[in-house]
Write an enzyme that holds these catalytic residues in place. Structure first.
Site, PDB file in Angstrom:
ATOM      1  N   ASP A  91      37.086  34.387  37.382  1.00 49.85           N
ATOM      2  CA  ASP A  91      36.345  34.259  38.369  1.00 49.85           C
ATOM      3  C   ASP A  91      34.788  34.380  38.767  1.00 49.85           C
ATOM      4  O   ASP A  91      34.114  34.409  37.067  1.00 49.85           O
ATOM      5  CB  ASP A  91      36.902  34.885  39.450  1.00 49.85           C
ATOM      6  CG  ASP A  91      37.008  37.476  38.543  1.00 49.85           C
ATOM      7  OD1 ASP A  91      35.948  36.894  38.398  1.00 49.85           O
ATOM      8  OD2 ASP A  91      37.843  37.741  39.255  1.00 49.85           O
ATOM      9  N   TYR A 240      40.639  46.164  39.696  1.00 50.46           N
ATOM     10  CA  TYR A 240      40.050  47.072  38.502  1.00 50.46           C
ATOM     11  C   TYR A 240      41.111  48.710  39.669  1.00 50.46           C
ATOM     12  O   TYR A 240      38.998  49.568  39.525  1.00 50.46           O
ATOM     13  CB  TYR A 240      39.296  47.210  38.161  1.00 50.46           C
ATOM     14  CG  TYR A 240      39.248  45.849  37.100  1.00 50.46           C
ATOM     15  CD1 TYR A 240      39.361  45.608  35.906  1.00 50.46           C
ATOM     16  CD2 TYR A 240      38.684  44.900  38.030  1.00 50.46           C
ATOM     17  CE1 TYR A 240      39.315  44.442  34.993  1.00 50.46           C
ATOM     18  CE2 TYR A 240      38.427  43.466  37.358  1.00 50.46           C
ATOM     19  CZ  TYR A 240      38.714  43.282  35.921  1.00 50.46           C
ATOM     20  OH  TYR A 240      38.635  42.334  34.823  1.00 50.46           O
TER      21      TYR A 240
END
Length: 500
Positions: A91, A240
């Protein structure tokens, strides 16, 4: 994308036991002989991959020519310069936590195995480290603030765009005294400290700058304790999230500062906080979210050299970590596929393969220098055994697996063609100068055709627990490459290129 770790018992005991017997047989079966892999070529490609992940204004010596400048105004909305750095995966977000871990592991690869790289690739590896640290210096330029992410994940993941065409939100997210993030700050301190060792003799002034900043960032991380996913949950989760807690990153940062500065205060910090910060937890985990096994291996070097008996518990933990990895040993905490690949559930499995294999190799070298082996029940794990297990994992990545496919793009005759990666899967700016809008890229995402741009050196998430691999973009857990898969692989390939 989120890459969470978990514990699993061995689910292929017969295959694991067979693998252990092969590893123990070692030289008697010729398993330590060269397999025919060109490790130096794989090393060159594994480092080249990082140039394909660069954000910002690209240098004139950029070798991945189909990539162009991108995200040249990052940080402007916050009045700071946050250009540069790496896109973590397929990404266009710059996630600071995995980027810092990537930089730490690239630095450790150079520190332990740079002498095996050869002049040209060592220079390329050092430049890859500096591309990361130049960004981390920008992200930590203001005292008491660390910028930990650029880009809105939901906005970005709603589009399939080239980084050169990005028009999604480039929000700059930060931690500070009121919104702490000891995890990402501790990892950033570790990255800066480790890199300061890389540049100590190559660029002393730059090395001092890195070390001074590492000290400041660590003090900030320790003084204002907390997890960044609590402060920035809406931005960093579920991508994350810090699932494991921030305590290990504080020990990890202190360990690298101890190694970089040789100041007694960091050693005393480690000893004083060993129990408080749960040094013995999750000893078989190592990755962007969990540093426990890495801490134990890193600190064990001094114990094995007879210089740090007060750190003895870390060596005991490291030995237990080794035993947890050996296939076929009862109570092993790591699963092996029928083809012999380390496997942990949660997606992007190759991150576990490369990071755990790196620790096997690093620890085997420390053991060799100390003339020491690890006792795991009735089995003695020699340094040579650990090297064979690490090499077996590397060889699986390069094509010695049931599908006979290399999981490194551009290496070998057969490799993934449809990786989950925006820049690789969309026509390059040279081939298609007109802008490709957010949703206009969807047809390329769904196309059965191979990616038009070969992202040489990219190692994808890899096969599932039964060695099956769908070469398809929508299967991102298997087909997406990441920087933190490649970073430890650089060290592994460097060693095996010099010791085929």
């Amino acid at each position: 994308m989120a890459r969470n770790s978990c514990h699993l018992p061995a689910c292929f005991p017969a295959a694991a036991l067979f693998l252990l017997l092969l590893l123990l047989a070692g030289d008697h079966l010729g398993l330590s002989a060269a397999t025919g892999h060109d490790y130096h070529d794989a090393l060159r490609k594994s480092i080249l991959f990082f140039e394909g992940q660069r954000s910002g204004r690209l240098p004139t010596d950029q070798r991945v020519r189909w990539r162009k400048n991108s995200a040249l105004h990052d940080g402007a909305s916050a009045g700071v310069d946050l250009t540069g750095g790496y896109y973590d995966a397929g990404d266009n977000i710059k996630f600071g936590f995995p980027m810092a871990f990537t930089t730490t592991l690239l630095s450790w690869s150079v520190i332990d195995f740079g002498r095996n790289m050869g002049g040209g690739e060592l220079g390329n590896a050092v430049r890859a480290v500096k591309w990361g640290t130049d960004y981390l210096l920008k992200a930590t330029a203001h005292d008491g603030v660390v910028y930990v992410q650029v880009g809105d994940p939901l906005s970005d993941h709603n589009c399939w765009e080239r980084p050169e065409d990005m028009d999604t939100l480039r929000t700059a997210y930060r931690i500070d005294a009121n919104n702490p993030g000891s995890d990402v700050a501790g990892e950033t301190a570790a990255a800066l400290a480790a890199a300061s060792i890389v540049f100590r003799s190559r660029n002393p002034a730059y090395s001092r700058l890195l070390l001074d900043r590492a000290i400041k960032v660590f003090e900030f991380a320790d003084r204002h304790r907390g997890a960044y996913s609590s402060s920035l949950n809406y931005a960093v989760c579920p991508f994350y999230c810090d699932v494991n807690g921030y305590q290990d990153e504080l020990l990890w940062g202190a360990a690298w500062l101890h190694k970089a500065t040789r100041r007694r205060e960091y050693r005393e910090y480690i000893v004083r906080n060993e129990v408080v910060l749960r040094a013995g937890d999750s000893i078989n985990e190592f990755g962007w979210d969990n540093k426990h096994a890495g801490i134990n291996v890193l600190l064990s070097k001094e114990v094995l050299m007879g210089r740090a008996n007060d750190l003895k518990q870390f060596q005991i933990n490291a030995d237990a970590f080794i035993c947890s990895l050996l296939p076929g040993i009862s109570h092993t905490q790591v699963q092996y596929s029928p083809g012999g690949l380390i496997f942990k559930a949660g997606g992007s499995n190759m991150q576990h393969v490369t990071s755990l294999s790196f620790l096997l190799l690093a620890y085997s070298n420390y053991l060799s220098h100390a003339n020491h082996a690890v006792t795991c029940g009735d089995t003695s794990a020699s340094p040579a055994l650990l090297k064979r297990l690490a090499r077996r994992q590397v060889d699986y990545i390069l094509g010695d697996n049931p599908l006979r496919i290399s999981y490194m793009v551009g290496y070998g005759p057969h490799y993934p063609q449809r990786i989950h990666h925006r820049a690789s899967s969309l026509p390059s700016v040279d081939a298609h100068p007109a802008r490709i809008a957010c949703k206009a890229g969807s047809r390329y995402y769904m196309s059965p055709n191979p990616n038009p741009n070969i992202l040489v050196g990219a190692v994808v998430g890899g096969p599932n627990s039964s060695d099956a691999f769908p070469d398809s973009r929508p299967y991102f857990q298997e087909s997406e490459p990441t920087t933190y898969i490649n970073a430890p692989l650089v060290g592994l390939l460097a060693y095996f290129s010099a010791h085929p």
